[in-house]
Design a protein around this motif. Structure first.
Motif, PDB file in Angstrom:
ATOM      1  N   GLU A 299       0.820  -1.216   0.000  1.00 38.40           N
ATOM      2  CA  GLU A 299       0.000   0.000   0.000  1.00 38.40           C
ATOM      3  C   GLU A 299       0.853   1.264   0.000  1.00 38.40           C
ATOM      4  O   GLU A 299       0.454   2.290  -0.561  1.00 38.40           O
ATOM      5  CB  GLU A 299      -0.933   0.000   1.208  1.00 38.40           C
ATOM      6  CG  GLU A 299      -2.060  -1.012   1.115  1.00 38.40           C
ATOM      7  CD  GLU A 299      -2.868  -1.116   2.400  1.00 38.40           C
ATOM      8  OE1 GLU A 299      -4.077  -1.380   2.314  1.00 38.40           O
ATOM      9  OE2 GLU A 299      -2.297  -0.938   3.498  1.00 38.40           O
ATOM     10  N   THR A 300       2.011   1.202   0.640  1.00 35.15           N
ATOM     11  CA  THR A 300       2.891   2.371   0.739  1.00 35.15           C
ATOM     12  C   THR A 300       3.988   2.370  -0.321  1.00 35.15           C
ATOM     13  O   THR A 300       4.911   3.182  -0.272  1.00 35.15           O
ATOM     14  CB  THR A 300       3.533   2.437   2.136  1.00 35.15           C
ATOM     15  OG1 THR A 300       4.235   1.213   2.396  1.00 35.15           O
ATOM     16  CG2 THR A 300       2.480   2.656   3.218  1.00 35.15           C
ATOM     17  N   ASN A 301       3.879   1.446  -1.279  1.00 31.20           N
ATOM     18  CA  ASN A 301       4.830   1.358  -2.402  1.00 31.20           C
ATOM     19  C   ASN A 301       6.282   1.182  -1.962  1.00 31.20           C
ATOM     20  O   ASN A 301       7.208   1.637  -2.625  1.00 31.20           O
ATOM     21  CB  ASN A 301       4.714   2.596  -3.309  1.00 31.20           C
ATOM     22  CG  ASN A 301       3.415   2.619  -4.081  1.00 31.20           C
ATOM     23  OD1 ASN A 301       3.048   1.648  -4.727  1.00 31.20           O
ATOM     24  ND2 ASN A 301       2.693   3.730  -3.986  1.00 31.20           N
ATOM     25  N   GLN A 302       6.471   0.490  -0.844  1.00 24.79           N
ATOM     26  CA  GLN A 302       7.836   0.154  -0.430  1.00 24.79           C
ATOM     27  C   GLN A 302       8.370  -1.026  -1.234  1.00 24.79           C
ATOM     28  O   GLN A 302       9.580  -1.243  -1.282  1.00 24.79           O
ATOM     29  CB  GLN A 302       7.870  -0.171   1.064  1.00 24.79           C
ATOM     30  CG  GLN A 302       7.560   1.028   1.952  1.00 24.79           C
ATOM     31  CD  GLN A 302       7.615   0.657   3.417  1.00 24.79           C
ATOM     32  OE1 GLN A 302       8.653   0.264   3.941  1.00 24.79           O
ATOM     33  NE2 GLN A 302       6.479   0.771   4.099  1.00 24.79           N
ATOM     34  N   VAL A 303       7.467  -1.794  -1.825  1.00 30.84           N
ATOM     35  CA  VAL A 303       7.843  -2.873  -2.738  1.00 30.84           C
ATOM     36  C   VAL A 303       6.918  -2.822  -3.948  1.00 30.84           C
ATOM     37  O   VAL A 303       5.822  -2.255  -3.875  1.00 30.84           O
ATOM     38  CB  VAL A 303       7.755  -4.271  -2.072  1.00 30.84           C
ATOM     39  CG1 VAL A 303       8.755  -4.413  -0.941  1.00 30.84           C
ATOM     40  CG2 VAL A 303       6.335  -4.559  -1.592  1.00 30.84           C
ATOM     41  N   ASP A 304       7.365  -3.424  -5.052  1.00 28.94           N
ATOM     42  CA  ASP A 304       6.560  -3.471  -6.267  1.00 28.94           C
ATOM     43  C   ASP A 304       5.754  -4.762  -6.377  1.00 28.94           C
ATOM     44  O   ASP A 304       4.662  -4.776  -6.936  1.00 28.94           O
ATOM     45  CB  ASP A 304       7.466  -3.333  -7.492  1.00 28.94           C
ATOM     46  CG  ASP A 304       8.254  -2.033  -7.469  1.00 28.94           C
ATOM     47  OD1 ASP A 304       7.617  -0.967  -7.463  1.00 28.94           O
ATOM     48  OD2 ASP A 304       9.500  -2.086  -7.443  1.00 28.94           O
ATOM     49  N   MET A 305       6.339  -5.848  -5.853  1.00 28.63           N
ATOM     50  CA  MET A 305       5.687  -7.153  -5.885  1.00 28.63           C
ATOM     51  C   MET A 305       6.095  -7.915  -4.638  1.00 28.63           C
ATOM     52  O   MET A 305       7.147  -7.650  -4.064  1.00 28.63           O
ATOM     53  CB  MET A 305       6.129  -7.970  -7.119  1.00 28.63           C
ATOM     54  CG  MET A 305       5.847  -7.339  -8.447  1.00 28.63           C
ATOM     55  SD  MET A 305       6.375  -8.416  -9.841  1.00 28.63           S
ATOM     56  CE  MET A 305       8.146  -8.164  -9.834  1.00 28.63           C
ATOM     57  N   ILE A 306       5.259  -8.867  -4.227  1.00 27.18           N
ATOM     58  CA  ILE A 306       5.608  -9.724  -3.097  1.00 27.18           C
ATOM     59  C   ILE A 306       5.430 -11.179  -3.480  1.00 27.18           C
ATOM     60  O   ILE A 306       4.373 -11.588  -3.974  1.00 27.18           O
ATOM     61  CB  ILE A 306       4.753  -9.394  -1.850  1.00 27.18           C
ATOM     62  CG1 ILE A 306       5.207  -8.065  -1.238  1.00 27.18           C
ATOM     63  CG2 ILE A 306       4.840 -10.509  -0.811  1.00 27.18           C
ATOM     64  CD1 ILE A 306       4.452  -7.667   0.020  1.00 27.18           C
ATOM     65  N   PHE A 307       6.489 -11.960  -3.278  1.00 23.00           N
ATOM     66  CA  PHE A 307       6.473 -13.416  -3.425  1.00 23.00           C
ATOM     67  C   PHE A 307       6.883 -13.973  -2.064  1.00 23.00           C
ATOM     68  O   PHE A 307       8.070 -14.103  -1.777  1.00 23.00           O
ATOM     69  CB  PHE A 307       7.492 -13.882  -4.476  1.00 23.00           C
ATOM     70  CG  PHE A 307       7.222 -13.434  -5.886  1.00 23.00           C
ATOM     71  CD1 PHE A 307       6.769 -14.341  -6.838  1.00 23.00           C
ATOM     72  CD2 PHE A 307       7.447 -12.116  -6.280  1.00 23.00           C
ATOM     73  CE1 PHE A 307       6.547 -13.941  -8.154  1.00 23.00           C
ATOM     74  CE2 PHE A 307       7.225 -11.711  -7.584  1.00 23.00           C
ATOM     75  CZ  PHE A 307       6.767 -12.630  -8.524  1.00 23.00           C
ATOM     76  N   ALA A 308       5.924 -14.261  -1.193  1.00 25.29           N
ATOM     77  CA  ALA A 308       6.289 -14.604   0.186  1.00 25.29           C
ATOM     78  C   ALA A 308       5.227 -15.502   0.820  1.00 25.29           C
ATOM     79  O   ALA A 308       4.593 -15.132   1.791  1.00 25.29           O
ATOM     80  CB  ALA A 308       6.485 -13.332   1.018  1.00 25.29           C
ATOM     81  N   THR A 309       5.033 -16.697   0.227  1.00 25.56           N
ATOM     82  CA  THR A 309       4.004 -17.637   0.705  1.00 25.56           C
ATOM     83  C   THR A 309       2.721 -16.862   1.046  1.00 25.56           C
ATOM     84  O   THR A 309       2.124 -17.049   2.091  1.00 25.56           O
ATOM     85  CB  THR A 309       4.490 -18.453   1.921  1.00 25.56           C
ATOM     86  OG1 THR A 309       4.785 -17.585   3.024  1.00 25.56           O
ATOM     87  CG2 THR A 309       5.721 -19.268   1.576  1.00 25.56           C
ATOM     88  N   TYR A 310       2.295 -16.030   0.103  1.00 18.74           N
ATOM     89  CA  TYR A 310       1.222 -15.059   0.316  1.00 18.74           C
ATOM     90  C   TYR A 310      -0.087 -15.625  -0.214  1.00 18.74           C
ATOM     91  O   TYR A 310      -0.408 -15.517  -1.395  1.00 18.74           O
ATOM     92  CB  TYR A 310       1.598 -13.783  -0.428  1.00 18.74           C
ATOM     93  CG  TYR A 310       0.949 -12.511   0.027  1.00 18.74           C
ATOM     94  CD1 TYR A 310       0.101 -12.453   1.128  1.00 18.74           C
ATOM     95  CD2 TYR A 310       1.211 -11.320  -0.654  1.00 18.74           C
ATOM     96  CE1 TYR A 310      -0.471 -11.262   1.521  1.00 18.74           C
ATOM     97  CE2 TYR A 310       0.649 -10.112  -0.270  1.00 18.74           C
ATOM     98  CZ  TYR A 310      -0.197 -10.097   0.826  1.00 18.74           C
ATOM     99  OH  TYR A 310      -0.766  -8.902   1.219  1.00 18.74           O
ATOM    100  N   THR A 311      -0.864 -16.231   0.680  1.00 16.50           N
ATOM    101  CA  THR A 311      -2.116 -16.868   0.271  1.00 16.50           C
ATOM    102  C   THR A 311      -3.138 -15.832  -0.186  1.00 16.50           C
ATOM    103  O   THR A 311      -3.418 -14.857   0.506  1.00 16.50           O
ATOM    104  CB  THR A 311      -2.705 -17.691   1.430  1.00 16.50           C
ATOM    105  OG1 THR A 311      -1.775 -18.706   1.792  1.00 16.50           O
ATOM    106  CG2 THR A 311      -4.023 -18.341   1.031  1.00 16.50           C
ATOM    107  N   ILE A 312      -3.703 -16.067  -1.364  1.00 19.05           N
ATOM    108  CA  ILE A 312      -4.754 -15.195  -1.894  1.00 19.05           C
ATOM    109  C   ILE A 312      -6.049 -15.453  -1.128  1.00 19.05           C
ATOM    110  O   ILE A 312      -6.503 -16.592  -1.039  1.00 19.05           O
ATOM    111  CB  ILE A 312      -4.991 -15.486  -3.386  1.00 19.05           C
ATOM    112  CG1 ILE A 312      -3.707 -15.264  -4.196  1.00 19.05           C
ATOM    113  CG2 ILE A 312      -6.137 -14.639  -3.942  1.00 19.05           C
ATOM    114  CD1 ILE A 312      -3.774 -15.789  -5.624  1.00 19.05           C
ATOM    115  N   ASN A 313      -6.638 -14.414  -0.562  1.00 16.24           N
ATOM    116  CA  ASN A 313      -7.965 -14.562   0.038  1.00 16.24           C
ATOM    117  C   ASN A 313      -8.736 -13.249  -0.075  1.00 16.24           C
ATOM    118  O   ASN A 313      -8.163 -12.200  -0.380  1.00 16.24           O
ATOM    119  CB  ASN A 313      -7.893 -15.057   1.492  1.00 16.24           C
ATOM    120  CG  ASN A 313      -7.181 -14.106   2.428  1.00 16.24           C
ATOM    121  OD1 ASN A 313      -7.312 -12.889   2.319  1.00 16.24           O
ATOM    122  ND2 ASN A 313      -6.412 -14.660   3.363  1.00 16.24           N
TER     123      ASN A 313
END
Length: 276
Positions: free
Chosen positions: A93-107
């Motif tokens: 939300e704060t644009n500290q990263v562009d993408m996240i790949f971190a066992t991030y479950t979609i819900n």
């Protein structure tokens, strides 16, 4: 003298312009025009996202590198950023990263705040046991057993609800659970199957543990994005290309080697998030 002074000022201005260009952010992540891309990963999950000095390894990392390359970013243009579970939405939300790949479950709850591409993997809650233990064959054989998970984890609570006879032992980290499992103080560890496989695949643990292989939930790992990011379709195309080329399977095999781990029949994913 005046001529030399003007020349020096011009040179300084040129250097400043170059510096500003180099420091520019990557708000348009995926344009591949020389800017760096900031990718959030876990730094403490062996086999998925793990930092060792300036080296980053794991399945999430391998998928992230492949996708970034397809978007036009060579490996030297990637800046990996630590993305603990509790901070992922804020980082996007704060644009500290562009993408996240971190066992991030979609819900659905997370979709209220962030966007997703993928999934690039579908995990499932499973159990890790000692390699010579044949008494635990799935969730239904946990009655009377001691089960370990990390404090605050929903994984252990889910099993406790379904198997009232299980004795729950909570630790601060999975490394602590592994120590207890190796000495026989507990009977099993529970969390997502691929996380368990990554833990078991480390050089220190190879041959000691095995994933039971009876997942009892579905956890689609997505690529977290800011809702304004317009690269969702390109990311999905890159993931499909990685799967079709065989590189996805190579990355998974490399990061779970020696554990006997086999992903569920839902893998590799064939259906991706609809990009808005």
């Amino acid at each position: 003298m005046r001529k030399n002074r003007f020349g020096a000022i011009a040179a300084m201005a040129a250097v400043a312009a170059l510096t500003l260009t180099a420091c520019g952010g990557s708000d348009n992540a995926g344009d591949g025009e020389g800017d760096k891309v900031r990718i959030g990963i876990k730094f403490d999950q062996p086999g998925l996202g793990f930092q060792d000095g300036s080296t980053y390894t794991g399945f999430d990392v391998d998928v992230a590198k492949y996708v970034a390359n397809e978007l036009g970013y060579t490996e030297d243009k990637i800046e990996f950023v630590s993305a603990p579970s509790a901070n992922r939405e804020t980082l996007l939300e704060t644009n500290q990263v562009d993408m996240i790949f971190a066992t991030y479950t979609i819900n659905d709850k997370r979709k209220e705040r962030v966007g997703f591409a993928g999934p690039y993997f579908i995990a499932g809650q499973d159990l890790l046991v000692r390699a010579d233990d044949s008494s635990i064959t799935g969730k239904d054989s946990l009655d009377g057993k001691k089960l370990c998970s990390v404090t605050g984890s929903t994984s252990a609570e889910n099993v406790k609800k379904d198997v009232p006879g299980v004795s729950l032992v909570e630790q601060q980290g999975y490394a602590d659970c592994l120590g207890l499992l190796e000495t026989g103080s507990i009977d099993a560890i529970t969390t997502d199957d691929v996380i368990l496989a990554g833990l078991a695949a480390t050089s220190a643990n190879k041959g000691k543990f095995k994933v039971v292989g009876k997942p009892f939930s579905e956890e689609p790992y997505g690529v977290g994005l800011n809702k304004t990011n317009d690269k969702c379709e390109k990311i999905n195309t890159a993931i499909k290309k990685m799967i079709d080329s065989g590189e996805w399977q190579k990355a998974l095999d490399k990061n779970t080697e020696g554990t006997g781990y086999k992903p569920s029949a839902l893998n590799p994913p064939t259906k991706f998030e609809a990009c808005s």
